[in-house]
Write a protein that holds these residues in place. Structure first.
Motif, mmCIF file in Angstrom:
data_model
loop_
_atom_site.group_PDB
_atom_site.id
_atom_site.type_symbol
_atom_site.label_atom_id
_atom_site.label_comp_id
_atom_site.label_asym_id
_atom_site.label_seq_id
_atom_site.Cartn_x
_atom_site.Cartn_y
_atom_site.Cartn_z
ATOM 1 N N ALA A 182 2.052 1.622 0.539
ATOM 2 C CA ALA A 182 2.951 2.084 -0.515
ATOM 3 C C ALA A 182 4.342 2.307 0.043
ATOM 4 C CB ALA A 182 2.431 3.384 -1.148
ATOM 5 N N ALA A 183 5.351 2.118 -0.841
ATOM 6 C CA ALA A 183 6.733 2.415 -0.487
ATOM 7 C C ALA A 183 6.981 3.912 -0.658
ATOM 8 C CB ALA A 183 7.683 1.595 -1.352
ATOM 9 N N GLN A 184 8.195 4.341 -0.340
ATOM 10 C CA GLN A 184 8.507 5.773 -0.391
ATOM 11 C C GLN A 184 8.460 6.338 -1.804
ATOM 12 O OE1 GLN A 184 9.371 8.345 2.083
ATOM 13 N NE2 GLN A 184 8.019 6.845 3.048
ATOM 14 N N ASP A 185 8.643 5.508 -2.808
ATOM 15 C CA ASP A 185 8.563 6.012 -4.183
ATOM 16 C C ASP A 185 7.129 5.979 -4.723
ATOM 17 O OD1 ASP A 185 9.659 3.033 -6.031
ATOM 18 O OD2 ASP A 185 8.162 3.337 -4.475
ATOM 19 N N GLY A 186 6.174 5.618 -3.865
ATOM 20 C CA GLY A 186 4.771 5.606 -4.262
ATOM 21 C C GLY A 186 4.279 4.290 -4.817
ATOM 22 N N ILE A 232 -0.558 -4.669 -6.973
ATOM 23 C CA ILE A 232 0.757 -4.702 -6.327
ATOM 24 C C ILE A 232 1.857 -4.570 -7.373
ATOM 25 C CG2 ILE A 232 2.306 -6.080 -4.882
ATOM 26 C CD1 ILE A 232 -0.155 -7.370 -3.656
ATOM 27 N N PHE A 233 2.742 -3.600 -7.162
ATOM 28 C CA PHE A 233 3.886 -3.296 -8.021
ATOM 29 C C PHE A 233 3.474 -2.743 -9.389
ATOM 30 C CE2 PHE A 233 6.786 -4.613 -5.025
ATOM 31 C CZ PHE A 233 6.667 -5.949 -4.652
ATOM 32 N N HIS A 234 2.190 -2.695 -9.685
ATOM 33 C CA HIS A 234 1.744 -2.215 -10.993
ATOM 34 C C HIS A 234 1.099 -0.830 -10.928
ATOM 35 C CE1 HIS A 234 1.999 -6.599 -11.699
ATOM 36 N NE2 HIS A 234 2.341 -6.243 -12.926
ATOM 37 N N GLN A 235 0.823 -0.346 -9.725
ATOM 38 C CA GLN A 235 0.214 0.954 -9.571
ATOM 39 C C GLN A 235 1.065 1.821 -8.651
ATOM 40 O OE1 GLN A 235 -2.406 2.074 -11.203
ATOM 41 N NE2 GLN A 235 -2.839 0.112 -12.213
ATOM 42 N N LYS A 236 0.959 3.125 -8.851
ATOM 43 C CA LYS A 236 1.656 4.080 -7.995
ATOM 44 C C LYS A 236 0.666 5.140 -7.522
ATOM 45 C CE LYS A 236 6.599 4.140 -8.956
ATOM 46 N NZ LYS A 236 7.755 5.025 -9.235
ATOM 47 N N ILE A 237 0.842 5.551 -6.295
ATOM 48 C CA ILE A 237 0.044 6.652 -5.790
ATOM 49 C C ILE A 237 0.802 7.946 -6.039
ATOM 50 C CG2 ILE A 237 -1.014 5.210 -4.025
ATOM 51 C CD1 ILE A 237 0.846 6.571 -2.012
ATOM 52 N N ARG A 283 2.908 13.253 -3.994
ATOM 53 C CA ARG A 283 2.522 14.276 -3.022
ATOM 54 C C ARG A 283 1.832 13.654 -1.806
ATOM 55 N NH1 ARG A 283 -0.715 14.713 -7.462
ATOM 56 N NH2 ARG A 283 -2.973 14.336 -7.173
ATOM 57 N N TRP A 284 1.194 12.484 -1.986
ATOM 58 C CA TRP A 284 0.594 11.816 -0.838
ATOM 59 C C TRP A 284 1.682 11.368 0.136
ATOM 60 C CZ3 TRP A 284 -3.786 8.075 -2.919
ATOM 61 C CH2 TRP A 284 -4.734 8.841 -3.608
ATOM 62 N N ILE A 285 2.762 10.828 -0.414
ATOM 63 C CA ILE A 285 3.890 10.403 0.432
ATOM 64 C C ILE A 285 4.478 11.611 1.148
ATOM 65 C CG2 ILE A 285 6.153 9.304 0.449
ATOM 66 C CD1 ILE A 285 3.979 7.334 -0.173
ATOM 67 N N VAL A 314 4.051 3.478 4.014
ATOM 68 C CA VAL A 314 2.898 4.249 4.465
ATOM 69 C C VAL A 314 1.626 3.491 4.090
ATOM 70 C CG1 VAL A 314 1.683 6.457 4.417
ATOM 71 C CG2 VAL A 314 4.168 6.408 4.079
ATOM 72 N N ALA A 315 0.763 3.287 5.086
ATOM 73 C CA ALA A 315 -0.538 2.652 4.856
ATOM 74 C C ALA A 315 -1.578 3.740 4.614
ATOM 75 C CB ALA A 315 -0.929 1.786 6.047
ATOM 76 N N PHE A 316 -2.355 3.590 3.538
ATOM 77 C CA PHE A 316 -3.357 4.597 3.171
ATOM 78 C C PHE A 316 -4.751 3.977 3.134
ATOM 79 C CE2 PHE A 316 -0.766 8.164 2.022
ATOM 80 C CZ PHE A 316 0.433 7.643 1.571
ATOM 81 N N THR A 317 -5.730 4.743 3.623
ATOM 82 C CA THR A 317 -7.137 4.445 3.386
ATOM 83 C C THR A 317 -7.686 5.572 2.530
ATOM 84 O OG1 THR A 317 -7.348 3.330 5.523
ATOM 85 C CG2 THR A 317 -9.381 3.995 4.413
ATOM 86 N N ILE A 318 -8.258 5.221 1.379
ATOM 87 C CA ILE A 318 -8.656 6.213 0.380
ATOM 88 C C ILE A 318 -10.168 6.124 0.175
ATOM 89 C CG2 ILE A 318 -8.266 7.022 -1.985
ATOM 90 C CD1 ILE A 318 -5.635 5.316 -1.879
ATOM 91 N N VAL A 319 -10.850 7.274 0.319
ATOM 92 C CA VAL A 319 -12.305 7.330 0.159
ATOM 93 C C VAL A 319 -12.651 8.449 -0.821
ATOM 94 C CG1 VAL A 319 -14.507 7.730 1.318
ATOM 95 C CG2 VAL A 319 -12.703 6.455 2.488
#
Length: 513
Positions: free
Chosen positions: A215-219, A230-235, A238-240, A270-275
């Protein structure tokens, strides 16, 4: 009377023995429950931390390094006159270079060169009304020589030049251009193809059925194995905000997910692994289930032992006596020896597999065996080709002065730079020691020479952290002629390499007559 008393005494002793054995077992079981649970938690965290780091480095950072090498090469090749000629459509060489980069490297969609007066030209050729490069979101705000700038995701005015993913959002990477007097004369930028950059993620299996994304800095999600994300979802932002260290992890109570991350400094991704917490609970919950099974089996064993002691006390004592005195030791040793021999055999087979591997373990280029196979294929099919052999100049002195760790680092960098310049059209192999070889199928000698010369210039101009370290290489190029064997063309190229060394090093010579 006496017999009854003896039986009663033996029963009491056996019962006491049973409970004495059971008490420490229960204590150990309780301790094991806590230990296994903590060990599962540590295993869960360590596996995901290692997975996040390795995937971020192999699937993301490696591509960022290759992008950096491309900009470094272009910075050494582009001149003010060349940029001006390209903008005015009067510079075929620069146009050919950009065309080769955009059409060959999967992570680039389009290229644009502009001058300080906002005159520009885009490859593939397109002209936009009212397009002002210096006012675009990707244009660097600070003048910095050799500084690469990655934009945040933005709505692009350019249509999708390849019409492959129909996206209107993009990220652009750019660099200001400076002349020899450090005066800025223009800028070069590339639109990134994040869909192609995400392709390596499709072959990755995330542990615990998790998801890996960047993700980029804007999530905004900019890399994902599922292209629709890609480009259609945001995290969540607060994770960033929590990803403040290079690497770490945290639990997000709102989404009930465990988050592991690896952050990049440039670009600020930022690279995230989400479980999911459900998968975490399922993995950690295996501890009591396993322990219950173990306790049950042990209780059964204890019960059987007690029963056997009651009926066959003498037989058990006899067997214990024989065991203490090593009656069955020889058989056990035989079994252990057989296990050891199997492990040793498997180790030898693994070493052999590594030897025949198609990739050199240190540099990541093709192995010598792979080179020999490809060379024989070209000769067998009677395909014309050129062979280039390069050897790092004074490599032994580098190892002696700076150590083998620096020497290995030099060899890796030279190999990666060569791969960025030659691949995927042409391939590099490690010939032995500090020698690398490249095969060029075809007859376009001028192109092959220019590629090797570009490689040589990039290496010789590199500024190393060790201030006294200077790295160059010499190279010999030979053309295969019909009727020649593999050994013939290798000897011919090697002689040319020797001549290059004798002429003063850091030079490329050829014997292509």
């Amino acid at each position: 009377m006496k017999g009854s008393k003896k039986v009663f005494t033996v029963n009491r002793l056996l019962s006491l023995l049973f409970f004495v054995m059971l008490l420490p077992f229960m204590l150990v079981s309780l301790w094991s429950f806590d230990y296994i649970q903590k060990d599962n938690i540590n295993t869960f965290e360590n596996n995901l931390s290692r997975f996040t780091h390795n995937t971020a480095m192999e699937s993301v950072n490696r591509q960022l390094e290759e992008i950096g090498i491309v900009f470094q090469i272009l910075n050494s090749r582009i001149t003010p006159n060349g940029a001006k000629g390209f903008i005015e459509e009067d510079h075929d060489t620069l146009n050919a270079i950009l065309a080769s980069i955009v059409n060959t490297l999967t992570f680039f969609d389009a290229a644009i060169i502009s001058d300080i007066h906002d005159h520009y030209r885009i490859y593939p050729k397109i002209q936009l009304k009212g397009f002002v490069p210096s006012q675009r979101p990707w244009y660097p705000g600070v003048k910095q020589k050799n500084g690469i700038h990655y934009s945040e995701p933005y709505n692009d005015l350019l249509p999708d030049l390849h019409n492959s993913n129909n996206h209107s959002v993009t990220i652009t990477v750019s660099m200001d251009l400076f002349d020899e007097e450090l005066l800025k004369y223009g800028n070069i930028a590339f639109d990134l193809d994040l869909y192609s950059m995400s392709t390596p993620l499709q072959d990755i299996v995330t542990p615990f059925e998790g998801k890996f994304l960047v993700a980029a800095q804007d999530g905004t999600v900019i890399m994902h194995s599922n292209f629709r994300e890609i480009f259609h979802q945001k995290i969540p932002q607060r994770w960033i905000d929590k990803a403040i260290d290079l690497e770490g992890n945290f639990y997000d109570a709102e989404t009930e997910k465990f988050i592991f991350y690896h952050s990049f400094s440039d670009p600020y991704w930022v690279a995230f692994t989400i479980v999911d917490k459900e998968m975490y609970d399922d993995y950690i919950g295996k501890a009591p289930q396993t322990l219950i099974i173990i306790i049950s089996l042990c209780l059964v064993i204890y019960t059987v032992l007690v029963c056997l002691c009651r009926v066959y006390i003498k037989s058990i004592i006899s067997r214990l006596y024989m065991g203490v005195n090593g009656i069955n030791v020889e058989e056990q040793e035989h079994n252990l020896e057989r296990v050891y021999n199997n492990i040793k055999k498997s180790h030898l087979e693994l070493e052999e597999a590594r030897k025949i591997s198609g990739e050199d373990a240190l540099t990541g280029v093709g192995s010598r065996r792979n080179f020999d196979t490809r060379l024989d294929e070209l000769i067998a099919h009677n395909e014309p080709f050129y062979l280039a052999i390069l050897d790092l100049d004074n490599f032994k002195s580098i190892n002696d002065a700076f150590g083998h760790v620096v020497g290995d680092s030099v060899l890796k960098y030279v190999s990666n730079a060569g791969k960025a310049i030659l691949e995927p059209k042409y391939h590099i192999y490690r010939f032995g020691g500090e020698e690398l070889v490249a095969l060029f199928p075809g007859n376009d000698y001028e192109e092959y020479f220019n590629l090797m010369e570009t490689w040589r210039q990039v290496i010789s101009q590199r500024q190393w952290r060790e201030t006294t370290l200077s790295v160059t290489f010499s190279c010999g190029i030979a053309k295969w002629k019909e009727g020649e064997t593999a050994q013939d063309v290798i000897i011919k190229a090697d002689k040319t390499l020797y001549a290059a060394k004798q002429s003063g090093k850091n030079v490329i010579l050829s014997s292509c007559d």
